[in-house]
Scaffold this motif. Structure first.
Motif, short mmCIF file in Angstrom:
data_model
loop_
_atom_site.label_atom_id
_atom_site.label_comp_id
_atom_site.label_asym_id
_atom_site.label_seq_id
_atom_site.Cartn_x
_atom_site.Cartn_y
_atom_site.Cartn_z
N MET A 174 -14.66 -22.88 27.11
CA MET A 174 -14.18 -21.74 27.89
C MET A 174 -13.86 -22.13 29.33
O MET A 174 -12.81 -21.75 29.86
N ARG A 175 -14.72 -22.87 29.97
CA ARG A 175 -14.52 -23.21 31.38
C ARG A 175 -13.26 -24.04 31.59
O ARG A 175 -12.70 -24.08 32.69
N ASP A 176 -12.78 -24.74 30.55
CA ASP A 176 -11.60 -25.59 30.67
C ASP A 176 -10.30 -24.82 30.45
O ASP A 176 -9.24 -25.25 30.91
N ILE A 177 -10.35 -23.73 29.70
CA ILE A 177 -9.12 -23.01 29.36
C ILE A 177 -8.97 -21.68 30.10
O ILE A 177 -7.90 -21.08 30.08
N ALA A 178 -10.03 -21.21 30.75
CA ALA A 178 -9.98 -19.90 31.42
C ALA A 178 -9.07 -19.95 32.65
O ALA A 178 -8.96 -20.98 33.31
N PRO A 179 -8.39 -18.84 32.98
CA PRO A 179 -7.57 -18.76 34.19
C PRO A 179 -8.40 -19.05 35.43
O PRO A 179 -9.63 -18.94 35.42
N ASP A 180 -7.71 -19.39 36.53
CA ASP A 180 -8.41 -19.85 37.72
C ASP A 180 -9.30 -18.80 38.38
O ASP A 180 -10.25 -19.15 39.09
N GLN A 181 -9.04 -17.52 38.14
CA GLN A 181 -9.89 -16.47 38.71
C GLN A 181 -10.60 -15.66 37.63
O GLN A 181 -10.96 -14.51 37.84
N PHE A 182 -10.84 -16.30 36.48
CA PHE A 182 -11.44 -15.60 35.36
C PHE A 182 -12.80 -14.99 35.70
O PHE A 182 -13.09 -13.85 35.35
N THR A 183 -13.65 -15.74 36.40
CA THR A 183 -14.99 -15.25 36.71
C THR A 183 -14.99 -14.19 37.81
O THR A 183 -16.03 -13.61 38.11
N ARG A 184 -13.82 -13.94 38.39
CA ARG A 184 -13.72 -12.95 39.46
C ARG A 184 -12.93 -11.71 39.02
O ARG A 184 -12.72 -10.81 39.81
N ASN A 185 -12.48 -11.70 37.76
CA ASN A 185 -11.67 -10.55 37.33
C ASN A 185 -12.54 -9.48 36.68
O ASN A 185 -13.72 -9.66 36.41
N GLU A 186 -11.94 -8.35 36.44
CA GLU A 186 -12.68 -7.19 35.93
C GLU A 186 -13.10 -7.34 34.47
O GLU A 186 -14.12 -6.81 34.05
N TYR A 187 -12.30 -8.06 33.68
CA TYR A 187 -12.70 -8.30 32.28
C TYR A 187 -14.01 -9.08 32.25
O TYR A 187 -14.91 -8.76 31.48
N PHE A 188 -14.13 -10.08 33.11
CA PHE A 188 -15.36 -10.87 33.16
C PHE A 188 -16.53 -9.99 33.61
O PHE A 188 -17.61 -10.04 33.01
N SER A 189 -16.30 -9.17 34.63
CA SER A 189 -17.38 -8.32 35.15
C SER A 189 -17.78 -7.23 34.18
O SER A 189 -18.97 -6.95 33.98
N ALA A 190 -16.78 -6.60 33.55
CA ALA A 190 -17.05 -5.44 32.71
C ALA A 190 -17.52 -5.83 31.31
O ALA A 190 -18.29 -5.09 30.68
N TYR A 191 -17.07 -6.96 30.79
CA TYR A 191 -17.43 -7.33 29.42
C TYR A 191 -18.17 -8.66 29.34
O TYR A 191 -19.31 -8.73 28.88
N TYR A 192 -17.54 -9.74 29.79
CA TYR A 192 -18.06 -11.08 29.51
C TYR A 192 -19.44 -11.30 30.13
O TYR A 192 -20.33 -11.84 29.49
N ARG A 193 -19.62 -10.89 31.38
CA ARG A 193 -20.91 -11.11 32.04
C ARG A 193 -22.04 -10.40 31.30
O ARG A 193 -23.17 -10.89 31.24
N ARG A 194 -21.75 -9.24 30.72
CA ARG A 194 -22.79 -8.47 30.02
C ARG A 194 -23.28 -9.16 28.76
O ARG A 194 -24.36 -8.85 28.27
N THR A 195 -22.51 -10.10 28.24
CA THR A 195 -22.94 -10.83 27.04
C THR A 195 -24.04 -11.84 27.36
O THR A 195 -24.68 -12.35 26.44
N THR A 196 -24.24 -12.14 28.63
CA THR A 196 -25.17 -13.15 29.16
C THR A 196 -24.74 -14.57 28.81
O THR A 196 -25.50 -15.51 29.03
N LEU A 197 -23.54 -14.74 28.28
CA LEU A 197 -23.05 -16.08 27.95
C LEU A 197 -22.94 -16.92 29.22
O LEU A 197 -22.36 -16.50 30.21
N ILE A 198 -23.49 -18.12 29.16
CA ILE A 198 -23.46 -19.05 30.28
C ILE A 198 -22.42 -20.13 30.04
O ILE A 198 -21.78 -20.62 30.95
N ASP A 199 -22.26 -20.51 28.78
CA ASP A 199 -21.30 -21.54 28.41
C ASP A 199 -20.85 -21.24 26.98
O ASP A 199 -21.61 -20.68 26.18
N GLU A 200 -19.61 -21.62 26.66
CA GLU A 200 -19.09 -21.31 25.33
C GLU A 200 -18.02 -22.31 24.94
O GLU A 200 -17.18 -22.69 25.75
N VAL A 201 -18.08 -22.73 23.68
CA VAL A 201 -17.05 -23.59 23.11
C VAL A 201 -16.55 -22.93 21.82
O VAL A 201 -17.21 -22.02 21.29
N ALA A 202 -15.42 -23.41 21.34
CA ALA A 202 -14.89 -22.85 20.09
C ALA A 202 -14.13 -23.92 19.32
O ALA A 202 -13.36 -24.69 19.90
N TYR A 203 -14.37 -23.95 18.02
CA TYR A 203 -13.54 -24.75 17.12
C TYR A 203 -12.42 -23.85 16.66
O TYR A 203 -12.66 -22.75 16.15
#
Length: 267
Positions: free
Chosen positions: A98-127
């Motif tokens: 996630m940290r490699d493909i996310a947009p440059d202001q991903f952690t500062r946008n409203e999607y991150f604040s309203a949804y992603y942060r609430r998941t408590t996810l600290i790091d994430e990968v995907a196959y």
């Protein structure tokens, strides 16, 4: 005579292979992955061209990880997710962080604040695998509040080593999934334009709607300029026009205005 080793990783891989095309596969697949490197949770999803994602399997000890998955993510928030962007862009099969493909202001946008942060996810990968035309399967594996740790360099090395196996298994098991049509970000922007005019009487241009979607995904003006091959100053002009038409003054207001529409767009 050799002593049989307990919890041998290959034993779990063998069980997963034996369970291909059965209901037991996803759980056994995750058990194998967990013994390759430490994982707190998983979310296995299928993305399509013509309908919302399908949840294939999930597991987490921390309940907040999947608390809003069905109500928020699967109904529209997925359109702002960096992993969904891989589906749209037809990214090559393999492992993504996630940290490699996310947009440059991903952690500062409203999607991150309203949804992603609430998941408590600290790091994430995907196959990411492609079992059939127009379908991508994402086997997302995360670290959350239950461990409080990111994936180490050793974890990532091991994750990369087994990527060909993980992707091949996912593609084989979910090869029955089907999708039709073609899906691009333009389909979302066109649908947004239509809904904005219908519900708010606001007639956005295609470029304004396109920039609105990129802002919601977490792209800065500089990042948007690079993607659209225009100058950052031109992006700022379009952004001002967008905010003026919508009678808003911040990204938070843009999110509040458009997020309800994302959950009911028709493509």
């Amino acid at each position: 005579m050799m002593r049989k080793l307990p919890n041998l990783t290959e034993n779990f891989l063998g069980r997963a292979i034996a369970a291909l095309e059965t209901d037991a596969f996803a759980g056994l697949f995750f058990q194998w992955l967990m013994r390759c490197y430490e994982i707190d949770n998983t979310t296995m999803l299928a993305y399509f061209q013509n309908r919302p994602p399908e949840l294939l399997f999930s597991h987490a000890q921390e309940k907040r990880v999947h608390e809003k998955l069905e109500d928020d993510y699967l109904t529209g928030a997925y359109l702002l997710d960096p992993f969904h962007a891989l589906h749209i862009e037809r990214a090559p099969e393999g492992l993504y962080r996630m940290r490699d493909i996310a947009p440059d202001q991903f952690t500062r946008n409203e999607y991150f604040s309203a949804y992603y942060r609430r998941t408590t996810l600290i790091d994430e990968v995907a196959y990411v695998a492609y079992p059939s035309e127009g379908v991508s399967v994402h086997v997302c594996l995360g670290r959350d509040a239950s461990s409080g740790r990111v994936f180490s360099s050793r974890d990532m090395e091991r994750a990369e080593q087994i990527a060909p196996i993980a992707c091949a298994l996912a593609a084989r098991h979910w090869s029955n999934l089907r999708s039709t049509g073609d899906f691009r970000d333009s389909a979302v922007t066109e649908a947004l334009q239509k809904r904005m005019e219908q519900e708010h009487g606001v007639a956005l241009t295609g470029r304004q709607a396109e920039i609105a979607l990129l802002i919601l995904k977490g792209h800065s003006s500089a990042s948007i300029a690079m993607r659209l091959e225009i100058s950052p100053q031109t992006v700022k002009v379009f952004r001002k026009q967008l905010y003026r038409k919508c009678e808003i003054s911040s990204q938070a207001e843009l999110f509040s205005l458009m997020m309800p529409m994302l959950s009911s767009l028709e493509f």
